[in-house]
Design a protein around this motif. Structure first.
Motif, PDB file in Angstrom:
ATOM      1  N   PRO A   1       4.423 -17.411  10.616  1.00 58.78           N
ATOM      2  CA  PRO A   1       4.975 -16.389   9.720  1.00 58.78           C
ATOM      3  C   PRO A   1       4.778 -16.768   8.256  1.00 58.78           C
ATOM      4  O   PRO A   1       4.889 -17.940   7.896  1.00 58.78           O
ATOM      5  N   GLN A   2       4.471 -15.770   7.427  1.00 59.04           N
ATOM      6  CA  GLN A   2       4.283 -15.974   5.993  1.00 59.04           C
ATOM      7  C   GLN A   2       5.317 -15.138   5.243  1.00 59.04           C
ATOM      8  O   GLN A   2       5.449 -13.931   5.481  1.00 59.04           O
ATOM      9  N   PHE A   3       6.029 -15.777   4.324  1.00 57.15           N
ATOM     10  CA  PHE A   3       7.125 -15.142   3.595  1.00 57.15           C
ATOM     11  C   PHE A   3       6.625 -14.028   2.692  1.00 57.15           C
ATOM     12  O   PHE A   3       5.705 -14.229   1.885  1.00 57.15           O
ATOM     13  N   ILE A   4       7.254 -12.845   2.818  1.00 56.54           N
ATOM     14  CA  ILE A   4       6.895 -11.703   1.957  1.00 56.54           C
ATOM     15  C   ILE A   4       7.890 -11.613   0.805  1.00 56.54           C
ATOM     16  O   ILE A   4       7.507 -11.723  -0.364  1.00 56.54           O
ATOM     17  N   PHE A   5       9.147 -11.363   1.118  1.00 51.25           N
ATOM     18  CA  PHE A   5      10.207 -11.319   0.103  1.00 51.25           C
ATOM     19  C   PHE A   5      11.566 -11.361   0.772  1.00 51.25           C
ATOM     20  O   PHE A   5      11.675 -11.336   2.006  1.00 51.25           O
TER      21      PHE A   5
ATOM     22  N   ARG B   1      10.035 -13.761  -3.844  1.00 51.75           N
ATOM     23  CA  ARG B   1       8.855 -13.054  -3.383  1.00 51.75           C
ATOM     24  C   ARG B   1       7.744 -14.035  -3.114  1.00 51.75           C
ATOM     25  O   ARG B   1       7.539 -14.986  -3.886  1.00 51.75           O
ATOM     26  N   GLY B   2       7.040 -13.836  -2.027  1.00 49.88           N
ATOM     27  CA  GLY B   2       5.885 -14.660  -1.705  1.00 49.88           C
ATOM     28  C   GLY B   2       4.629 -14.079  -2.328  1.00 49.88           C
ATOM     29  O   GLY B   2       4.688 -13.168  -3.153  1.00 49.88           O
ATOM     30  N   ASN B   3       3.482 -14.582  -1.921  1.00 46.81           N
ATOM     31  CA  ASN B   3       2.209 -14.191  -2.516  1.00 46.81           C
ATOM     32  C   ASN B   3       1.650 -12.936  -1.847  1.00 46.81           C
ATOM     33  O   ASN B   3       0.632 -12.979  -1.156  1.00 46.81           O
ATOM     34  N   PHE B   4       2.328 -11.831  -2.042  1.00 49.87           N
ATOM     35  CA  PHE B   4       1.901 -10.550  -1.487  1.00 49.87           C
ATOM     36  C   PHE B   4       1.756  -9.530  -2.613  1.00 49.87           C
ATOM     37  O   PHE B   4       2.524  -9.554  -3.577  1.00 49.87           O
ATOM     38  N   PRO B   5       0.775  -8.611  -2.489  1.00 47.10           N
ATOM     39  CA  PRO B   5       0.543  -7.626  -3.563  1.00 47.10           C
ATOM     40  C   PRO B   5       1.680  -6.611  -3.660  1.00 47.10           C
ATOM     41  O   PRO B   5       2.517  -6.501  -2.765  1.00 47.10           O
TER      42      PRO B   5
END
Lengths: 116, 114
Positions: B43-47, B57-61
């Motif tokens: 899993p990768q953290f979004i927010f 917030r993670g590294n998402f556009p």
């Protein structure tokens, strides 16, 4: 850039023996580490954690070891049981605490299969 | 206690469309975090939302946005869907404050973008 790495995609162990799952990290700012277990069609469930001020934490059959100098942690399961078969994720978090829940950085997981 | 629930379970969209995913936290929890898990990855953290505000917030556009309601439930919105957005989206809830409070995950929403 993968900051948390689990280099073994899979591991098979005989029931009753020890399972050792490994995890390496690159970010020296990580100060809290966790292991999660995930069964198919379910969300990850928390297993055990360790703070960077410790080098070992034990909970029943599960023990986590932290080697900060090597940036390495491991999860030991003794004795292994067929019900332990699942994907195990290592996760880490950067301090200091922000005031809400810690943001977790996960590894890619290791599929553990415990053979009867 | 129902634990963390997410809806829908599965969703199929086409490129360019918009999608909304929903999460109800575990009873008593007030903080919701969203993660994206691509196939074969962790899993990768979004927010994260707390007190109806985006806290981390993670590294998402910016195509990824969210909301938290007064009852602590949360939505994840993704605009202009790309093929690469296909993934399992996980919601986790916890109680703040509490640095080491456990985060409980829902079963996820499987999004497929065609």
């Amino acid at each position: 850039d993968q900051q948390v790495k689990q280099n073994s995609p899979s591991l098979s162990v005989q029931e009753g023996r020890i399972s050792i799952l490994n995890c390496d990290y690159t970010n020296s700012m990580f100060d809290y580490f966790l292991w999660y277990k995930k069964y198919p069609a379910e969300g990850p469930t928390f297993l055990i954690s360790i703070s960077s001020i410790k080098d070992k934490n034990e909970d029943g059959r599960f023990t986590v070891f932290l080697n900060k100098s090597a940036k390495h942690l491991s999860l030991h399961i003794v004795p292994s049981q067929p019900g332990d078969s699942a994907v195990y994720f290592c996760a880490a978090s950067v301090g200091p605490y922000s005031g809400s829940a810690r943001q977790l950085t996960f590894g890619s997981g290791t599929q553990l299969t415990v053979l009867p | 206690d129902a634990g963390v629930t997410q809806s829908p379970t599965h969703l199929i969209k086409t490129r360019g469309q918009q999608v909304t995913l929903r999460c109800s936290p575990k009873s008593g929890h007030d903080t919701v975090s969203w993660y994206q898990q691509a196939l074969g990855q962790g899993p990768q953290f979004i927010f994260q939302y707390y007190e109806e505000e985006e806290r981390q917030r993670g590294n998402f556009p910016d195509r990824f946005s969210g909301h938290q309601f007064p009852n602590y439930s949360s939505e994840l919105n993704v605009n202009a869907l790309l093929l690469g957005d296909s993934a399992l989206y996980l919601c986790a809830s916890s109680l703040a404050p509490g640095e080491y409070n456990e985060q409980f995950f829902g079963p996820g929403t499987r999004l497929t973008v065609l």
